[in-house]
Design an enzyme around this catalytic site. Structure first.
Site, short mmCIF file in Angstrom:
data_model
loop_
_atom_site.label_atom_id
_atom_site.label_comp_id
_atom_site.label_asym_id
_atom_site.label_seq_id
_atom_site.Cartn_x
_atom_site.Cartn_y
_atom_site.Cartn_z
N ALA A 1 2.76 30.81 42.42
CA ALA A 1 1.44 30.24 42.66
C ALA A 1 1.11 29.67 44.00
O ALA A 1 -0.12 29.76 44.45
CB ALA A 1 1.27 29.01 41.67
N GLU B 1 1.79 31.03 46.73
CA GLU B 1 1.40 32.22 47.75
C GLU B 1 0.18 32.74 47.33
O GLU B 1 -0.38 33.61 47.84
CB GLU B 1 2.64 33.11 47.65
CG GLU B 1 3.70 32.73 48.31
CD GLU B 1 4.94 31.98 47.16
OE1 GLU B 1 5.73 31.14 47.94
OE2 GLU B 1 4.47 32.12 45.94
N ALA C 1 0.83 30.49 36.42
CA ALA C 1 1.29 29.72 35.66
C ALA C 1 2.35 28.62 36.04
O ALA C 1 3.45 29.04 36.32
CB ALA C 1 1.98 30.26 34.30
N THR D 1 11.32 17.89 38.12
CA THR D 1 11.08 17.21 39.28
C THR D 1 9.48 17.38 39.56
O THR D 1 8.94 17.59 38.88
CB THR D 1 11.87 18.08 40.55
OG1 THR D 1 11.23 19.40 40.47
CG2 THR D 1 13.33 18.24 39.90
N HIS E 1 8.19 18.78 41.84
CA HIS E 1 7.88 20.39 42.49
C HIS E 1 6.65 20.84 41.79
O HIS E 1 5.72 21.31 42.59
CB HIS E 1 8.99 21.04 42.41
CG HIS E 1 8.92 22.54 43.12
ND1 HIS E 1 8.76 22.68 44.18
CD2 HIS E 1 8.53 23.91 42.36
CE1 HIS E 1 8.66 24.04 44.59
NE2 HIS E 1 8.25 24.52 43.34
#
Length: 156
Positions: free
Chosen positions: A57, A59, A81, A87, A89
């Protein structure tokens, strides 16, 4: 009386780019199937759609921007998705993808449709990519309506 402008669902002659994340492809491939099905159902020719797969996602925006800059592309649909993990992230990727997609629309004046799921669980992602509730369908309709609405705005 106020003039009301609303995009229609006739996709004939519309050329679109679709950028799809390979990460979580067990979900994104279903989003893509739903998107392509809905585009075809609404008159967009398969030959008028360019599909580009990207690693994740994060990119999506750079490829979507390159497509949106092309004169023969009327808009881009971004499918991905991002599923929450253990974390932070998730927060960075989801926000970056969403803000990047919005910036494409604002900087190019072309629709950049957000079809990136941001869910807490895999089950939630499956529910949004299934037969009866596929956000790929919704993204396709949004793209067609936005291209049409912007075309009508140019005429006033």
């Amino acid at each position: 009386m106020a003039k009301v402008i609303q995009g229609g669902k006739k996709g004939k002659g519309i050329k679109l780019g679709v950028v799809v994340s390979k990460f979580n492809d067990f979900i994104t491939s279903k989003l893509l199937d739903g998107c392509l099905e809905e585009l075809s159902k609404n008159g967009v020719k398969k030959s008028d759609v360019i599909v580009v797969w990207v690693p994740g996602a994060w990119e999506i925006p750079i490829v979507a921007l390159q497509l949106a800059k092309k004169k023969n592309i009327h808009g881009v649909i971004c499918l991905g998705a991002v599923i929450r993990g253990e974390t932070s992230h998730f927060d960075f990727v989801a926000r970056g993808a969403c803000e990047g997609i919005q910036e494409i629309a604002l900087s190019t004046g072309k629709p950049a449709i957000l079809g990136v799921l941001t869910t807490d669980t895999i089950d939630q992602a499956y529910k949004r990519s299934g037969k009866n509730n596929n956000k790929g369908h919704d993204a396709a309709i949004a793209a067609i309506e936005m291209v049409d609405a912007l075309k009508k705005l140019k005429k006033i």
